[in-house]
Design a protein around this motif. Structure first.
Motif, PDB file in Angstrom:
ATOM      1  N   ALA A   1       0.843  -1.215   0.000  1.00 24.83           N
ATOM      2  CA  ALA A   1       0.000   0.000   0.000  1.00 24.83           C
ATOM      3  C   ALA A   1       0.874   1.260   0.000  1.00 24.83           C
ATOM      4  O   ALA A   1       0.578   2.241  -0.696  1.00 24.83           O
ATOM      5  CB  ALA A   1      -0.922  -0.009   1.213  1.00 24.83           C
ATOM      6  N   LEU A   2       1.963   1.247   0.777  1.00 25.75           N
ATOM      7  CA  LEU A   2       2.861   2.417   0.796  1.00 25.75           C
ATOM      8  C   LEU A   2       3.516   2.602  -0.568  1.00 25.75           C
ATOM      9  O   LEU A   2       3.662   3.734  -1.055  1.00 25.75           O
ATOM     10  CB  LEU A   2       3.936   2.248   1.882  1.00 25.75           C
ATOM     11  N   GLN A   3       3.908   1.477  -1.176  1.00 26.40           N
ATOM     12  CA  GLN A   3       4.509   1.568  -2.516  1.00 26.40           C
ATOM     13  C   GLN A   3       3.493   2.158  -3.498  1.00 26.40           C
ATOM     14  O   GLN A   3       3.817   3.077  -4.266  1.00 26.40           O
ATOM     15  CB  GLN A   3       4.954   0.177  -2.978  1.00 26.40           C
ATOM     16  N   ALA A   4       2.257   1.678  -3.444  1.00 23.39           N
ATOM     17  CA  ALA A   4       1.218   2.177  -4.364  1.00 23.39           C
ATOM     18  C   ALA A   4       0.938   3.653  -4.100  1.00 23.39           C
ATOM     19  O   ALA A   4       0.586   4.413  -5.014  1.00 23.39           O
ATOM     20  CB  ALA A   4      -0.059   1.355  -4.203  1.00 23.39           C
ATOM     21  N   ALA A   5       1.120   4.087  -2.856  1.00 22.25           N
ATOM     22  CA  ALA A   5       0.877   5.505  -2.507  1.00 22.25           C
ATOM     23  C   ALA A   5       2.022   6.404  -2.960  1.00 22.25           C
ATOM     24  O   ALA A   5       1.924   7.625  -2.854  1.00 22.25           O
ATOM     25  CB  ALA A   5       0.666   5.633  -1.004  1.00 22.25           C
ATOM     26  N   GLY A   6       3.122   5.801  -3.403  1.00 25.50           N
ATOM     27  CA  GLY A   6       4.207   6.615  -3.964  1.00 25.50           C
ATOM     28  C   GLY A   6       5.485   6.646  -3.144  1.00 25.50           C
ATOM     29  O   GLY A   6       6.425   7.359  -3.509  1.00 25.50           O
ATOM     30  N   ALA A   7       5.533   5.888  -2.020  1.00 21.11           N
ATOM     31  CA  ALA A   7       6.774   5.863  -1.234  1.00 21.11           C
ATOM     32  C   ALA A   7       7.912   5.377  -2.132  1.00 21.11           C
ATOM     33  O   ALA A   7       7.715   4.497  -2.965  1.00 21.11           O
ATOM     34  CB  ALA A   7       6.621   4.945  -0.023  1.00 21.11           C
ATOM     35  N   PHE A   8       9.114   5.964  -1.939  1.00 24.49           N
ATOM     36  CA  PHE A   8      10.243   5.573  -2.803  1.00 24.49           C
ATOM     37  C   PHE A   8      11.096   4.475  -2.180  1.00 24.49           C
ATOM     38  O   PHE A   8      11.929   3.860  -2.849  1.00 24.49           O
ATOM     39  CB  PHE A   8      11.111   6.789  -3.161  1.00 24.49           C
ATOM     40  N   ALA A   9      10.875   4.210  -0.888  1.00 25.48           N
ATOM     41  CA  ALA A   9      11.618   3.159  -0.169  1.00 25.48           C
ATOM     42  C   ALA A   9      10.909   2.941   1.159  1.00 25.48           C
ATOM     43  O   ALA A   9      10.119   3.792   1.593  1.00 25.48           O
ATOM     44  CB  ALA A   9      13.064   3.584   0.079  1.00 25.48           C
ATOM     45  N   ILE A  10      11.185   1.795   1.777  1.00 27.72           N
ATOM     46  CA  ILE A  10      10.556   1.518   3.073  1.00 27.72           C
ATOM     47  C   ILE A  10      11.593   0.947   4.040  1.00 27.72           C
ATOM     48  O   ILE A  10      12.306  -0.004   3.706  1.00 27.72           O
ATOM     49  CB  ILE A  10       9.383   0.510   2.933  1.00 27.72           C
ATOM     50  N   VAL A  11      11.662   1.546   5.215  1.00 29.18           N
ATOM     51  CA  VAL A  11      12.485   0.975   6.295  1.00 29.18           C
ATOM     52  C   VAL A  11      11.683  -0.160   6.930  1.00 29.18           C
ATOM     53  O   VAL A  11      10.499  -0.003   7.238  1.00 29.18           O
ATOM     54  CB  VAL A  11      12.818   2.045   7.361  1.00 29.18           C
TER      55      VAL A  11
END
Ligand code: KIV
Length: 279
Positions: free
Chosen positions: A168-178
Motif C-alpha cells: 500500500a505504501l509503494q502504491a501511494a508513492g513511497a520511494f523506499a521503506i524501512v
C-alpha cells in the motif's frame, strides 16, 4: 550532485546494497559522506541518542529542522532523509506543513513517516505534491507505547498485514521503506514483492539496504542493540583522549608555546606602563 531517489531505485535494480546511516550534526554528516554513505537519515532517534530522552516522542519539528539543516550544510553528495516527528503528520494539512518546513528550511531530499493504514493517504498526498517519502514499518518507535520495543509481525496474520502495508505504501508513492525489527524471512519476502528498495534495521540480510544508528555502530554508548554491530570503539577512544587532555592541563603540559601567540616584550611593557599610569 546528491544521490537521488532514482539512484536508490537503480541500486536495487543492480542488486547493489544501500548502506544508509543516521547523521544528526555537521561533523557526523561530513564523516559519513567521506566514508561513502550514499543516504543519510536524520532520524528522530536523535531524541534518544543525542538529547537523552527515553523515547522519540518529545522530538519537535524545530529540533528536526535544526539538526537536518546542519546535516545538509555539511554534506554535498548524500541524499538526506528526515523523520517527521510524532503527531506532526496526523492529517494532511499538518503533514504538508511539516514536510514543507523540512524541505524548504533544511534542503533535505525526502521525509520519512512511520506506519501504514491512516498514513497511506498522507503519503499519497505528499508524493503527489512532490515530496519524496520513505515509509517505515515493523517496529515504529513513535508507537512504542502501543506496540512495545520488540520484533514485530512474527505471527502469520501480522506478517500478512505487513506485506499488505508495504504494498500500500509503494502504491501511494513511497520511494523506499524501512523495515525495523521484523523477522528476516518476512523482510526478504517483502523485498522480493516490492519494486522500491527496502532498508532493514534488525530485519536480516534480505533487504535491499541497511540503516543503522551512528552511535550504535561507533560504540559511543556502553551498550548497543542486538541488531547493531560495533564497527569501532569511538566512545572509548574519546574517553581516553579527554582523559589525556585533563591530565595535560593539570600537569601544565598543555597549552605549549606552539598553541600560544607571542607579543614583543616592548608591547607588553607599554601595556603595563599604561595600566600603572591609570592606577
Ligand atoms: O529515527 C531513526 O533513527 C530511525 C531508524 C532507526 C530507522 O527511524
Amino acid at each position: 550532485m546528491r544521490t537521488t531517489i532514482a539512484d536508490l531505485s537503480a541500486m536495487k535494480t543492480r542488486g547493489e546494497r544501500i548502506a544508509m546511516l543516521t547523521a544528526y550534526d555537521a561533523p557526523s554528516a561530513a564523516l559519513a559522506e567521506r566514508a561513502g554513505v550514499p543516504a543519510l537519515l536524520v532520524g528522530d532517534s536523535l531524541g534518544m541518542v543525542v538529547h537523552g530522552f527515553e523515547t522519540t516522542l518529545p522530538v519537535t519539528l524545530d529540533l528536526m529542522v535544526a539538526h537536518a539543516a546542519a546535516v545538509t550544510r555539511a554534506s554535498e553528495k548524500a541524499l538526506v532523509v528526515v523523520d517527521l516527528p510524532f503527531l506532526t503528520y496526523a492529517d494532511i494539512p499538518s503533514a504538508v506543513a511539516a514536510a514543507g518546513r523540512v524541505m524548504r528550511e533544511t534542503g533535505a531530499g525526502a521525509v520519512k513517516l512511520e506506519g501504514a493504514g491512516e498514513i497511506v493517504h498522507i503519503v499519497e498526498r505528499l508524493t503527489a505534491l512532490g515530496v519524496p517519502v520513505m515509509g517505515h514499518l515493523g517496529y515504529t518507535p513513535q508507537s512504542t507505547h502501543q506496540i512495545g520495543l520488540k520484533v514485530q509481525a512474527r505471527g502469520g496474520e501480522a506478517a500478512r498485514r505487513l506485506i499488505e502495508d508495504a504494498l500500500a505504501l509503494q502504491a501511494a508513492g513511497a520511494f523506499a521503506i524501512v523495515l525495523e525489527l521484523v523477522p528476516a524471512a518476512l523482510a526478504a519476502e517483502v523485498t522480493k514483492r516490492l519494486s522500491i528498495p527496502t532498508i532493514g534495521i534488525g530485519a536480516g540480510i534480505g533487504c535491499d539496504g541497511e540503516v543503522q544508528v551512528w552511535h550504535d555502530i561507533l560504540g559511543l554508548y556502553p551498550t548497543a542493540p542486538r541488531h547493531a554491530r560495533r564497527f569501532g570503539e569511538v566512545g572509548a577512544a574519546i574517553e581516553a583522549a579527554v582523559s589525556d587532555y585533563v591530565k595535560a592541563v593539570q600537569a601544565r603540559e598543555f597549552p605549549t608555546d606552539a598553541n600560544s601567540s607571542k607579543m614583543t616584550p616592548e608591547a607588553l611593557a607599554e601595556a603595563l606602563a599604561f595600566d600603572s599610569a591609570a592606577e
